[in-house]
Design a protein around this motif. Structure first.
Motif, PDB file in Angstrom:
ATOM      1  N   GLN A   1      -8.927  -3.838   2.759  1.00 58.32           N
ATOM      2  CA  GLN A   1     -10.368  -4.043   2.843  1.00 58.32           C
ATOM      3  C   GLN A   1     -10.760  -5.506   2.729  1.00 58.32           C
ATOM      4  O   GLN A   1     -11.909  -5.852   2.974  1.00 58.32           O
TER       5      GLN A   1
ATOM      6  N   GLU B   1      -8.016   2.437   5.794  1.00 61.38           N
ATOM      7  CA  GLU B   1      -8.491   1.858   4.529  1.00 61.38           C
ATOM      8  C   GLU B   1      -9.400   0.651   4.776  1.00 61.38           C
ATOM      9  O   GLU B   1     -10.356   0.426   4.041  1.00 61.38           O
TER      10      GLU B   1
ATOM     11  N   THR C   1      -3.462   1.776   6.810  1.00 59.43           N
ATOM     12  CA  THR C   1      -4.176   0.563   6.402  1.00 59.43           C
ATOM     13  C   THR C   1      -5.394   0.317   7.274  1.00 59.43           C
ATOM     14  O   THR C   1      -6.403  -0.213   6.798  1.00 59.43           O
TER      15      THR C   1
ATOM     16  N   LYS D   1      -9.049  -2.288  -1.902  1.00 55.43           N
ATOM     17  CA  LYS D   1      -7.685  -2.228  -1.400  1.00 55.43           C
ATOM     18  C   LYS D   1      -7.392  -3.500  -0.605  1.00 55.43           C
ATOM     19  O   LYS D   1      -8.293  -4.164  -0.101  1.00 55.43           O
TER      20      LYS D   1
ATOM     21  N   ASP E   1       0.813  -1.217   0.000  1.00 50.33           N
ATOM     22  CA  ASP E   1       0.000   0.000   0.000  1.00 50.33           C
ATOM     23  C   ASP E   1       0.842   1.261   0.000  1.00 50.33           C
ATOM     24  O   ASP E   1       0.399   2.324  -0.426  1.00 50.33           O
TER      25      ASP E   1
END
Length: 649
Positions: free
Chosen positions: A116, A101, A98, A113, A5
């Protein structure tokens, strides 16, 4: 488990600025791993459930390790301690990013992502892991954090746990990709601060409690997999496409209903919904006049799943039914009583005139769904006062009838203590401790006290969907305490004293489809050697199916905490409305060491006789005879109308 990421959200740094190599980041992550996991756990949304939050927090923290050298984040105003370590600042930034996210909703036209997606690792098979429970303050803080947006929640955590000033919080949020850090700080300002609790054990995802998953269900799943594999091996060539409707009804097993009547029963649009005031004018006051309550009564997909599972539960669904309850689907569209989110699950309660069905699925999917069925035909106002909504960690939450005006919790073993008032929210009680079921001495038996316009009554959880009603008095008698009275209330001081020594005997009728249990103090007997008087009580548990009634006679001596069961029988008329007469005996040792056969009958017993190991007769309904230790005797009695009666065994 490294993450990719960071390539999409590079930390702000000048081209000539410092960089963090993998070894330094790994050292910081290893040294501060518990704190980083706690940050991830607190920033993640609470709606996923504590167990899944724990595993996700560990997964995100482990993926925070970069693959290669990465530019260090811009230095913060504090330079000492952890915040002076660029490696810690980097992995903390990646954890916050993260975690934010992971809380974003999925979009239909965009690839999800990585954060997720459910974590592939770590996984724990056969165990449920969750942090230690805390007090009321910690629960309130968790609820307040859950109500905030992800960025505001991250701001609270950086302020309270990391002790960062607002300028540094704003910098970290901006580096994590938050579009408006000032708005996140403003939202965090409106939330009451209890930052000292963020360091408490209840928010520590590294100090965990472990509990097994459902062992019986795992065994059934294994057997089902073996059977399904054999069936596929034999019949695989004959299997066609999966069929229609598999998506929304994932917990249900195909094939689905094809005739019009069966399809109508599975259509959530055809569910019966009753007016909230229907019970006030209806000739019948039972489950048929309960309105639909709960926050998910408009969730068509949830209702469709509940109906489909009821009609044909899949192999992954745990199904239970009280004895004598048909387990098939409804013949027509049932009535909706409740649909809502309760204790981390989505719950639907339905009624088809004969049965109550409770469907529950986890908040994060349908895997592990359960279906409970209970027969309730012939329910009256008292019998339809409540249903069990959920059981969690020994606590029980009830949904009460619309005519219930007040609710309280009380210990049946402590008749002198008052009831604790419970606040009803749309008919739902807060969780209250269920009856003590652990091995060992029975110290308490918690029951639910309900009050409506006709009186006050007690119900108790016996491990089934509908709690059993508790009554007291001679069967068929009239008055507030009688089992055959209009109210059958068991809340008066005398009735509570009657039940107190015998409350723990209710465990003998668990999971038997019990509708009501009546306690009748049918005799009081003077004890030999001036030992006081003993009480004789007969408890009768009536079932929803009519047959299978369980009768116990119990004997309670002065100073004893519990009654001793002297006889037990099933499917007999004794102590019932049709034939209340009863006769029972017990071998008793006095304080002086002498043994006696004591026998007692109901007041309409005219004489009692004993033969066998101990012999004697007495006029009236009481008998006391000297006996030897271990003696066995047969009891016979004569009723006032000349009929004979035998001792209950």
């Amino acid at each position: 488990m490294p993450s990719q990421d960071a390539a999409h959200h590079p930390a702000p740094s000048s081209p000539a600025g410092p960089v963090v190599d993998v070894e330094r980041a790994e050292a910081a992550l290893t040294e501060h791993y518990p704190r980083l996991v706690r940050i991830a756990y607190l920033v993640l949304p609470a709606g996923t459930g504590r167990g899944r939050r724990v595993l996700t927090a560990h997964s995100l923290t482990q993926r925070a390790l970069p693959r290669t050298r990465v530019p260090a984040p811009a230095p913060l105003s504090r330079s000492a301690g952890r915040d002076g370590d660029p490696g810690y600042a980097l992995v903390r930034l990646r954890v916050v990013r993260t975690a934010l996210e992971a809380g974003l909703p999925l979009r239909r036209r965009a690839w999800p992502k990585r954060a997720q997606l459910p974590p592939l690792l770590p996984q724990v098979w056969g165990l449920k892991l969750f942090p230690h429970p805390g007090g009321a303050d910690g629960l309130a803080l968790d609820q307040r954090l859950a109500a905030l947006s992800g960025p505001a929640r991250a701001a609270c955590v950086l302020r309270g746990l990391e002790r960062l000033p607002d300028g540094d919080v704003r910098a970290v949020l901006a580096a994590a990709g938050v579009a408006d850090p000032d708005a996140a700080l403003a939202e965090a300002d409106r939330a009451p601060a209890a930052y000292h609790l963020l360091d408490s054990p209840e928010f520590d995802p590294c100090a965990l409690q472990a509990r097994p998953t459902d062992l019986l269900r795992r065994r059934r799943h294994l057997n089902a997999v073996l059977v399904a594999g054999a069936a596929l091996a034999v019949c695989g060539a004959l299997l066609g496409p999966a069929g229609d409707g598999r998506g929304p009804d994932a917990a249900a097993a195909p094939p689905y209903a094809r005739n019009p009547a069966a399809r109508a029963a599975l259509d959530p649009g055809k569910l019966t919904r009753v007016s909230p005031t229907a019970w006030k004018t209806s000739a019948r006051v039972d489950f048929s006049v309960w309105p639909a309550r709960g926050g998910l009564t408009g969730d068509t997909a949830l209702l469709r799943r509940a109906l489909a599972v009821w009609a044909r539960p899949g192999g992954s669904v745990q199904v239970s039914a009280t004895p004598g309850t048909p387990s098939g689907g409804p013949a027509g569209p049932p009535q909706l009583l409740y649909a809502g989110a309760v204790d981390g699950a989505r719950v639907v309660i339905l009624h088809d005139g004969l049965r109550i069905a409770r469907y529950a699925e986890p908040a994060d999917g349908t895997r592990g769904a359960v279906l409970d069925l209970a027969r309730v035909d012939g329910a009256d106002r008292a019998g339809a006062s409540a249903v069990v909504l959920s059981r969690t960690d020994g606590d029980v939450r009830y949904l009460t009838a619309p005519w219930v005006r007040g609710a309280g919790a009380r210990d049946l073993r402590a008749p002198g203590s008052g009831a604790t008032d419970l606040t009803l929210t749309d008919g739902v009680t807060p969780p209250l401790a269920g009856p003590a079921l652990e091995p060992g001495p029975c110290a308490s038996w918690n029951v639910l006290q309900l009050t409506d316009g006709t009186g006050t009554r007690l119900v108790t959880d016996l491990g089934e969907l509908v709690p059993a009603r508790l009554t007291a008095g001679r069967p068929g008698a009239t008055g507030t305490g009688g089992a055959g009275s209009a109210t059958g209330a068991a809340s008066g001081a005398e009735v509570l004293r009657t039940w107190a020594p015998f409350a723990c005997s209710l465990s003998a009728v668990r999971s038997a489809g019990v509708r009501s249990v009546n306690a009748w103090a049918f005799a009081e007997q003077p004890l030999p050697d001036a030992s006081g008087s003993a009480a004789w009580v007969c408890t009768r548990a009536e079932t929803w199916r009519g047959g299978g009634a369980r009768v116990l006679t119990q004997f309670h001596t002065p100073g004893g905490r519990f009654g001793a069961v002297t006889a037990e029988a099933e499917d007999v008329p004794a102590c019932g409305a049709r034939r209340p007469q009863v006769l029972a005996g017990v071998l008793w040792k006095s304080a002086a060491g002498a043994w006696y056969l004591l026998a007692a009958g109901s007041p309409d017993v005219a004489s009692v006789g004993a033969t066998g190991g101990a012999e004697g007769t007495a006029r009236g309904h009481l008998l006391t005879v000297r006996a030897e230790r271990g003696a066995r005797a047969d009891l016979k009695g004569t009723l006032e109308d000349g009929r004979s009666i035998s001792g209950l065994r």
